[in-house]
Design an enzyme around this catalytic site. Structure first.
Site, PDB file in Angstrom:
ATOM      1  N   ASP A  78      -7.202   1.543   0.453  1.00  0.00           N
ATOM      2  CA  ASP A  78      -7.317   1.855   1.878  1.00  0.00           C
ATOM      3  C   ASP A  78      -8.741   1.525   2.315  1.00  0.00           C
ATOM      4  OD1 ASP A  78      -8.895   3.902   0.903  1.00  0.00           O
ATOM      5  OD2 ASP A  78      -8.061   5.422   2.236  1.00  0.00           O
ATOM      6  N   LYS A 138       0.832  -1.201   0.000  1.00  0.00           N
ATOM      7  CA  LYS A 138       0.000   0.000   0.000  1.00  0.00           C
ATOM      8  C   LYS A 138       0.870   1.256   0.000  1.00  0.00           C
ATOM      9  CE  LYS A 138      -3.194   2.663   2.853  1.00  0.00           C
ATOM     10  NZ  LYS A 138      -3.900   2.731   4.155  1.00  0.00           N
TER      11      LYS A 138
END
Length: 225
Positions: free
Chosen positions: A153, A135
């Protein structure tokens, strides 16, 4: 497990994911023309550190810490020149400060030893850095103009499920589903658009369906048809 709206989209006659994604991106872009990363930085290195600090805290909280931090630490060498306890104190307010300080120092060491002190561009290189998971790597690569994946997210996860773009729970699997339908030129901006829409309209508990520009494309809409 979150309810899957993939089948619901077909039952409501909204079309397949590939048929809806163009309109979804276009409408979100028009509605949130100011959507961009909330973290504040002035260099590639500051971007990397900001994203690393943002784990398990808010961007607002990180932005309160980084002005002072970045005036003190300008190069990879600066982060290694102080005792680890000093760096921990400087980033204390972002939470998990011991783990983050260790990761930042490890990353700075690797940058100096293997990348001439510069931040690498590829995901394969970024995820090698201590404390940098996919991420974080996706965020950094995208902001540097080299998007090689799609950031997932909590907002992207929730809205992708609600829009029927995925039935998955795992971020990695959600990313793969999104990569199949989101045009590659939109990989960098798509998360920003979704995140801002999630913050402003598609609230986790009380989504404002009556104000949503995607209402007629959304299989989870609460409005009567």
């Amino acid at each position: 497990m979150a309810r899957s709206y993939v089948g619901e989209a077909r039952r409501r006659g909204l079309g397949r994911r590939r048929e809806r994604i163009g309109a979804i991106v276009e409408r979100l872009a028009a509605e949130h023309s100011d959507a961009e990363i909330a973290l504040r930085f002035r260099s590639d290195l500051e971007l990397l550190v900001s994203v690393m600090l943002s784990a398990q805290t808010t961007d607002v909280n990180v932005n309160k810490v980084t002005p002072t931090l970045f005036s003190k630490y300008r190069t990879p060498e600066d982060y290694l020149a102080v005792p680890v306890e000093e760096l921990e104190r400087d980033i204390y307010a972002t939470g998990f400060f011991r783990q983050k300080a260790k990761a930042i120092r490890g990353t700075m060491r690797m940058l100096l030893e293997e990348y001439d002190g510069t931040v690498p561009r590829t995901l394969a290189e970024l995820v090698r850095l201590p404390g940098v998971a996919r991420k974080t790597a996706n965020v950094v690569a995208a902001e540097l103009g080299h998007a090689q994946g799609i950031v997932v997210d909590t907002h992207v996860r929730r809205l992708s499920q609600r829009l029927g773009l995925t039935r998955q729970e795992d971020p990695g699997k959600i990313e793969r589903d999104l990569q199949r339908v989101v045009p590659r030129p939109d990989w960098a901006r798509f998360p920003h658009l979704v995140i801002w829409h999630g913050r402003r309209v598609c609230d986790a508990r009380r989504p404002l369906c009556e104000e949503c520009v995607l209402e007629d494309l959304c299989p989870s809409s609460r409005l009567p048809r």
